[in-house]
Design an enzyme around this catalytic site. Sequence first.
Site, PDB file in Angstrom:
ATOM      1  N   HIS A 198       0.826  -1.214   0.000  1.00 57.14           N
ATOM      2  CA  HIS A 198       0.000   0.000   0.000  1.00 57.14           C
ATOM      3  C   HIS A 198       0.859   1.263   0.000  1.00 57.14           C
ATOM      4  O   HIS A 198       2.079   1.218   0.165  1.00 57.14           O
ATOM      5  CB  HIS A 198      -0.947  -0.002   1.205  1.00 57.14           C
ATOM      6  CG  HIS A 198      -0.259   0.004   2.542  1.00 57.14           C
ATOM      7  ND1 HIS A 198       0.310   1.125   3.090  1.00 57.14           N
ATOM      8  CD2 HIS A 198      -0.049  -1.004   3.437  1.00 57.14           C
ATOM      9  CE1 HIS A 198       0.829   0.839   4.264  1.00 57.14           C
ATOM     10  NE2 HIS A 198       0.635  -0.460   4.503  1.00 57.14           N
ATOM     11  N   CYS A 253       3.194  -5.136   6.579  1.00 59.18           N
ATOM     12  CA  CYS A 253       2.782  -4.704   5.240  1.00 59.18           C
ATOM     13  C   CYS A 253       3.965  -4.088   4.493  1.00 59.18           C
ATOM     14  O   CYS A 253       4.960  -3.681   5.103  1.00 59.18           O
ATOM     15  CB  CYS A 253       1.651  -3.683   5.337  1.00 59.18           C
ATOM     16  SG  CYS A 253       0.069  -4.417   5.826  1.00 59.18           S
TER      17      CYS A 253
END
Length: 260
Positions: free
Chosen positions: A219, A235
């Site tokens: 992301h 992440c």
Amino acid sequence: MMDLIRKMVVAAVLAAMPVVLAPPASAATAPASEQQQKLLKKKKAAEAKKAAEIKKKKAADAKKAADARKAKARKQAQQNCGSFISCMLGAKPRAGVQRASAGRAGRDVATGEDISWANAGKYAPGTIVISTSERRLYLVTGPGEARRYKVGVGREGFQWSGRSTIVAKAEWPDWRPPPAMIKREAAKGVKLEPFVEGGPGNPLGARALYIGGGVYRIHGTNAPGSIGGAVSSGCIRMMNTDVVELYNRVKTGARVVVYR
């Protein structure tokens, strides 16, 4: 004699006249029944078309409402940051806006570059390969070729490796930190909201690509200065400029390989 002649003439005339028979009842009703079937079929087609139009309108209304909510969230996020540019540059947000990493100011700049990469031959074009030790993400573009991006990875204790796929993609995604993260950050004195709408102030940034069935994503970020470090809870972070480019290049179902 004359009577006989008249009878013979009448008989001849009657014999010459065509015999007209009444049509059978089934033959008379067949055209009417066929017409009714045509009308019924036409009515059903009209009803199906109307139902499809109603369904299409509902879908359009739902999309319009969703877009309006996203636009409202972006506007609110910009107001919280002061401006879109200040969000992108990592300016300190006002109360209510979550930061991915405190004190990680920086500029959102493109880091993607096309390179010759010997390892590309091990993977099919379109595969995403992430090296957590290098802090780099490679998008395989062909035999011996890849596009390389600088990324932020999981901090000590949160790094991982394995193979998976991209199962979903989202623009300006909402963020729902898992309960474990909320509890962990609370112990450090940092309060995380259970839900943050998508927008420039959202820690997930401009785009998100969801990996497998777990909690990990590739992301963007609202803290560009964190890119290149071991900073996340697992992440993979990218510059917003880079993640938008990757989002447009990668399809759902693309393979992901992560190694240390």
